[in-house]
Design a protein around this motif. Structure first.
Motif, short mmCIF file in Angstrom:
data_model
loop_
_atom_site.label_atom_id
_atom_site.label_comp_id
_atom_site.label_asym_id
_atom_site.label_seq_id
_atom_site.Cartn_x
_atom_site.Cartn_y
_atom_site.Cartn_z
N THR A 37 -20.67 4.49 -8.25
CA THR A 37 -19.33 4.05 -7.87
C THR A 37 -18.82 2.99 -8.85
N ASP A 38 -17.59 2.52 -8.60
CA ASP A 38 -17.03 1.44 -9.43
C ASP A 38 -17.93 0.20 -9.38
N ALA A 39 -18.48 -0.09 -8.20
CA ALA A 39 -19.36 -1.26 -8.08
C ALA A 39 -20.62 -1.09 -8.92
N VAL A 40 -21.15 0.12 -8.99
CA VAL A 40 -22.33 0.39 -9.81
C VAL A 40 -22.00 0.18 -11.28
N VAL A 41 -20.85 0.64 -11.71
CA VAL A 41 -20.42 0.43 -13.09
C VAL A 41 -20.39 -1.06 -13.41
N GLU A 42 -19.79 -1.84 -12.54
CA GLU A 42 -19.68 -3.27 -12.78
C GLU A 42 -21.04 -3.96 -12.74
N TYR A 43 -21.90 -3.55 -11.82
CA TYR A 43 -23.25 -4.12 -11.70
C TYR A 43 -24.01 -4.00 -13.02
N ARG A 83 -21.81 8.50 -16.91
CA ARG A 83 -21.13 8.27 -18.20
C ARG A 83 -20.24 7.03 -18.11
N ARG A 84 -19.63 6.78 -16.97
CA ARG A 84 -18.82 5.58 -16.80
C ARG A 84 -19.69 4.33 -16.91
N VAL A 85 -20.91 4.41 -16.35
CA VAL A 85 -21.84 3.28 -16.43
C VAL A 85 -22.28 3.04 -17.86
N THR A 86 -22.74 4.07 -18.53
CA THR A 86 -23.26 3.89 -19.89
C THR A 86 -22.16 3.45 -20.85
N ILE A 96 -29.07 1.13 -22.43
CA ILE A 96 -29.49 1.53 -21.09
C ILE A 96 -30.18 2.88 -21.13
N ILE A 97 -31.28 3.00 -20.38
CA ILE A 97 -31.98 4.27 -20.23
C ILE A 97 -32.03 4.63 -18.75
N CYS A 98 -32.23 5.91 -18.47
CA CYS A 98 -32.22 6.41 -17.10
C CYS A 98 -33.65 6.63 -16.62
N GLN A 159 -34.78 18.90 -17.69
CA GLN A 159 -33.32 19.03 -17.63
C GLN A 159 -32.66 17.71 -17.27
N ALA A 160 -33.31 16.94 -16.41
CA ALA A 160 -32.75 15.62 -16.07
C ALA A 160 -32.68 14.73 -17.30
N ALA A 161 -33.68 14.81 -18.18
CA ALA A 161 -33.64 14.02 -19.42
C ALA A 161 -32.48 14.45 -20.30
N LEU A 162 -32.27 15.75 -20.42
CA LEU A 162 -31.13 16.24 -21.19
C LEU A 162 -29.82 15.81 -20.55
N ASN A 163 -29.74 15.86 -19.23
CA ASN A 163 -28.54 15.41 -18.53
C ASN A 163 -28.29 13.93 -18.78
N ALA A 164 -29.34 13.14 -18.83
CA ALA A 164 -29.19 11.70 -19.08
C ALA A 164 -28.60 11.45 -20.47
N ILE A 165 -29.07 12.18 -21.44
CA ILE A 165 -28.50 12.03 -22.78
C ILE A 165 -27.03 12.44 -22.77
N GLU A 166 -26.71 13.54 -22.08
CA GLU A 166 -25.31 13.96 -21.96
C GLU A 166 -24.46 12.88 -21.30
N ALA A 167 -25.07 12.15 -20.36
CA ALA A 167 -24.36 11.07 -19.66
C ALA A 167 -24.24 9.80 -20.49
N GLY A 168 -24.79 9.80 -21.69
CA GLY A 168 -24.65 8.64 -22.57
C GLY A 168 -25.79 7.66 -22.55
N PHE A 169 -26.84 7.94 -21.79
CA PHE A 169 -28.00 7.06 -21.80
C PHE A 169 -28.66 7.10 -23.18
N ASP A 170 -29.28 6.00 -23.55
CA ASP A 170 -29.98 5.91 -24.83
C ASP A 170 -31.35 6.59 -24.78
N GLY A 171 -31.84 6.88 -23.60
CA GLY A 171 -33.13 7.53 -23.43
C GLY A 171 -33.46 7.59 -21.96
N VAL A 172 -34.73 7.85 -21.65
CA VAL A 172 -35.14 7.94 -20.25
C VAL A 172 -36.48 7.24 -20.04
N GLN A 173 -36.74 6.93 -18.79
CA GLN A 173 -38.07 6.52 -18.37
C GLN A 173 -38.54 7.47 -17.28
#
Length: 367
Positions: A37-43, A83-86, A96-98, A159-173
């Motif tokens: 949500t918007d609050a998550v983006v701001e957090y 993507r809004r968060v990243t 940020i990583i996912c 697939q979740a890792a690929l989705n994370a990269i698509e969402a703009g994350f720098d990587g995953v954990q």
């Protein structure tokens, strides 16, 4: 500045960090529709001054869901929300990583397709509760993943890792800690399988290593990290010989060129060499450090003084900080300038709710 200065830059794999501090993954349950949500983006934007943010645990599939208001990374809407968060974190100069996550048996049939039982390594129930729409309830006893289902779950991680990269994350954990699905395969208190994923230590570690290899192949090992919690029992997930199983797991992970391995130490002294004081464990974080030649991130009750000592000794290349960042988003900035921190937030606000106790903490006074 010395490279051992915690406020100096450091590189972990492909991640170039402004300082040696990471924001530890912390479930906050502020995504009621499973979408940030918007609050998550701001957090997360507020905490971009940390060298690297590890997101809260983020489920890889509907089956991997275990509690209300936790986000996922398996739909287009979730990818767009993240993507809004990243974008916000990157605009603030952060990284940020996912953290990708399957809860396994820490779930309830109310969250599973057609009210099915949650899955685990084995049909081993525990004394576990979770948050559902009807409150805090005992988890539904799990069923064992069939052998032919395991590749499907590994594919969900990939697939979740690929989705994370698509969402703009720098990587995953990869979340392999805290009593969730991968930990449920590692530990013999839960894993009672008699096939190639159960029995021996090598078999019980197979799922962890296959997930790690699938994710690393998909997005690059230098953008992949793993989190383990060898020294704690969470969600009733125990092992008769944790030293042996985690020694094997760490040795195998050491063969893979990961960005970093994060180890949850909790209250252990990260520089200890002896726990012969009547404790149940016969090994320490220092023992595992000797086995892992890559970048190690230590987590567990660190403050600035203990972080300096761990970095200076070579015990860790970086330190992850959790709850202090709940109350003081600009924790790194204030510690570097010897400014006072905010009062700790009430545990009432740790999980769920709105902005109160989440993204409404006062920033440091301008210098």
């Amino acid at each position: 500045m010395s490279s051992l200065d915690p406020f100096a830059p450091v590189t972990l794999g492909s991640f170039d960090l402004a300082n040696h501090f990471l924001m530890a993954p912390m479930t906050r349950a502020r995504s009621p529709e499973r979408i940030p949500t918007d609050a998550v983006v701001e957090y997360y934007r507020q905490r971009a001054g940390t060298g690297l943010i590890i997101s809260e645990a983020t489920q890889i599939s509907p089956q991997g869901t275990g509690s209300i208001a936790t986000p996922g990374i398996h739909t287009e809407e979730q990818i767009a929300g993240w993507r809004r968060v990243t974008d916000a974190v990157h605009a603030a100069g952060g990284r940020i990583i996912c953290q990708i996550w399957h809860v396994g048996r820490v779930s309830h049939s109310k969250m599973q397709a057609e009210g099915e039982a949650p899955v685990s390594s084995s049909a081993t129930a525990g004394q576990i509760n979770t948050f559902t729409a009807d409150g805090f309830e005992p988890c539904t006893p799990p069923r064992a993943l069939a052998l032919e289902e395991i590749p499907e779950v590994i594919e969900q991680y990939r697939q979740a890792a690929l989705n994370a990269i698509e969402a703009g994350f720098d990587g995953v954990q990869i979340h392999a800690a805290s009593g969730y699905l991968i930990d449920q395969f590692l530990r013999d208190g839960v894993n009672r399988r008699e096939d190639e994923y159960g029995g021996s230590v090598e078999n019980r570690a197979r799922f962890l290593l296959e997930v790690t290899d699938a994710v690393s192949t998909a997005i690059g090992a230098d953008r992949t990290s793993v989190r383990l919690s060898p020294f704690t029992v969470t969600w009733d997930c125990s092992d008769s010989d944790p030293r042996t199983v985690f020694t094997h797991a760490v040795r195998e992970l050491d063969k893979r060129p990961l960005a970093f391995l994060e180890i949850v130490e909790r209250g252990f002294d990260s520089l200890a060499v002896d726990t012969g004081d009547g404790g149940e464990l016969d090994f320490t974080p220092g023992d595992l450090r000797k086995l892992y030649r890559g970048n190690l991130v230590a987590n567990g009750c660190y403050d600035l003084a203990s972080a300096r000592a761990a970095l200076a000794s070579g015990h860790a290349q970086a330190i992850s900080i959790g709850r202090p960042l709940m109350s003081t988003p600009d924790w790194v900035h204030r510690q570097a300038r010897e400014q006072p921190l905010n009062a700790e937030i009430d545990p009432l606000f740790w999980y769920g709710g709105n902005e109160e106790g989440y993204c409404d903490q006062p920033p440091a006074q301008q210098e």
